[in-house]
Design an enzyme around this catalytic site. Structure first.
Site, short mmCIF file in Angstrom:
data_model
loop_
_atom_site.label_atom_id
_atom_site.label_comp_id
_atom_site.label_asym_id
_atom_site.label_seq_id
_atom_site.Cartn_x
_atom_site.Cartn_y
_atom_site.Cartn_z
N SER A 28 12.25 23.71 4.93
CA SER A 28 11.36 22.58 4.67
C SER A 28 12.00 21.62 3.67
O SER A 28 13.15 21.21 3.85
CB SER A 28 10.00 23.10 4.20
OG SER A 28 9.00 22.11 4.38
N ASP A 58 7.35 23.43 15.74
CA ASP A 58 7.10 23.06 14.35
C ASP A 58 6.14 21.87 14.33
O ASP A 58 6.46 20.79 14.83
CB ASP A 58 8.43 22.69 13.68
CG ASP A 58 8.29 22.40 12.18
OD1 ASP A 58 7.15 22.30 11.69
OD2 ASP A 58 9.33 22.29 11.52
N HIS A 79 6.66 26.32 11.99
CA HIS A 79 7.41 25.85 10.83
C HIS A 79 7.77 26.97 9.85
O HIS A 79 8.89 27.02 9.34
CB HIS A 79 6.58 24.79 10.09
CG HIS A 79 7.26 24.19 8.90
ND1 HIS A 79 8.33 23.32 9.01
CD2 HIS A 79 7.03 24.34 7.56
CE1 HIS A 79 8.73 22.96 7.81
NE2 HIS A 79 7.97 23.56 6.90
#
Length: 431
Positions: free
Chosen positions: A227, A322, A356
């Site tokens: 991230s 994601d 994600h």
């Protein structure tokens, strides 16, 4: 509970967090149908649980490595299904297991199928984050703070900087179990609202500290990130010498959120969000994937990280489902740019139905929770079975990648031991 019925956890009821455990039941009636359950409480006190229906064989036994679930939280033969399919009793909560010193306890139980599901037997699986001999030392030096994990033995060991968006020790200490010296450092070391800019120098300080550790034998360091940590990792690789290998997981190809400074100068402008493009869903969670501005738009190109400047090896990992942002699109763009510059120092892996939050394996798959950066409850994406399989594959891939590309020099390590100097600025308060 029946004294004849028992739940067995093999090879041992106590194991590392990232190790599978074989769940077996014995003492049932032949062909008896029962419900298997798993239950655990995370560090925030949130209860997570799962259940699945199984039929015993002619000997009155069930083996989750062999037998299919007939229904419940999952179906089919899924040896670790009771773990990855656990869901929170409170909606939109992510399983929090960040502290390395406390093991996770998971209770596996077997219940009658009929009536109120009377419990017939249970066993507790103790899942450790820190293996025997691994040391944990909180560190505060200069502008950074983090936690250092060191394997037992003299080394030499390769060094890895774990860039987590918010402080977590899980991945770092699990990697230390595998023979890496790992320093976990959060990107956000204070409240988000207080940030106006991010300085790459802070992470360079962490890199330099890690390289000075006496058991470290690698000439450069590895960086593992996900991230927001992904764009910091790429920026380190592009601007700071000594970064030999980077694992970028579901990040962005641009500098997200805040201006990035290095040596007192802004080197990258921020890629921002358009909150008008947030999608609300019936579940109460939002989809923010489409609210991230396009880094390739002319007005945003100043935020693009010049990944083509990186000399170290790059591993791009993207989940195609994601819902936080377009990780796969960012990988495609970076790969094309690297090829255009004649670079061959990269590889990529994509997981079609993963979301994600790719974590170390065998934890509950989080489908929605609070995103602390945008302060919204969001959908993270991913189908639980495929997502969990991706975590198992990726965990092995990360270790192989670092072992391949972080070369160790035993002579260098011996010299560090011989001439080690104690830096009085470092606090090492072992918990």
């Amino acid at each position: 509970m029946s004294s004849q019925i028992r739940v067995r956890l093999l090879p041992n009821a106590r194991c590392l967090y990232d190790e599978p455990v074989q769940v077996k039941v014995a003492g049932l009636r032949p062909k008896q149908v029962v419900t298997m359950r798993a239950r655990s409480t995370d560090e925030k006190g949130v209860v997570f649980s799962s259940s699945a229906t199984y039929r015993a064989d002619e000997s009155g036994e069930i083996d989750l490595d062999r037998d299919p679930s007939l229904g419940g939280s999952y179906v089919g033969v899924e040896p670790m299904g009771l773990l990855w399919s656990m869901r929170p009793e409170t909606p939109h909560r992510c399983f929090i297991k960040d502290k390395a010193l406390q093991p996770l306890e998971v209770t596996f139980s077997v219940h009658k199928e009929e009536g109120e599901g009377q419990m017939l037997a249970e066993a507790t699986n103790e899942r450790l984050l820190m293996g025997d001999g691994v040391s944990r030392v909180p560190v505060k030096e200069g502008s950074f703070q983090g936690v250092l994990f060191t394997p037992p033995g003299d080394g030499p060991f390769p060094a890895v900087l774990d860039l987590c968006s918010f402080m977590t020790e899980r991945r770092a200490c699990l990697l230390a179990n595998k023979g890496f010296v790992v320093l976990a450092v959060p990107v956000y070391n204070q409240k988000i609202g207080t940030f106006k800019e991010i300085h790459l120098d802070r992470f360079e300080e962490a890199k330099d500290f890690l390289q000075r550790q006496p058991k470290v034998g690698s000439k450069g360091i590895g960086v593992v990130s996900r991230s927001k940590g992904g764009d910091i990792a790429l920026s380190l690789a592009a601007f700071v010498p000594g970064v030999e290998a980077v694992v970028w997981i579901n990040g962005c190809s641009a500098n997200v959120g805040f201006p990035l400074f290095y040596k007192s100068h802004q080197i990258l402008s921020p890629l921002l969000f358009d909150h008008n493009k947030v999608i609300c869903t019936e579940s109460g969670a939002t989809i923010i994937k489409y609210s991230v501005n396009n880094p390739l738009a002319e007005e945003n190109k100043g935020s693009l990280i010049p990944v083509e400047q990186a000399e170290g090896r790059l591993l791009f990992v993207a989940s195609e489902d994601d819902l936080n942002w377009d990780s796969k699109g960012y990988v495609d763009e970076m790969v094309e740019r690297l090829k255009r510059h004649g670079k061959e120092n990269f590889e990529s892996v994509c997981y079609p139905k993963a979301g994600h939050l790719l974590e170390s394996p065998y934890g509950p798959h989080c489908t929605s929770s609070l995103n602390g950066i945008v302060d919204l409850t969001v959908l993270w994406g991913g189908e639980s079975k495929a997502h969990s399989a991706a975590e198992v594959h990726l965990w092995k891939k990360i270790q192989e990648f670092f072992r391949t590309h972080l070369s160790c020099d035993a002579a260098q390590t011996k010299a560090k031991f011989r001439y080690k100097q104690v830096d009085r600025k470092v606090t090492t308060n072992a918990d």
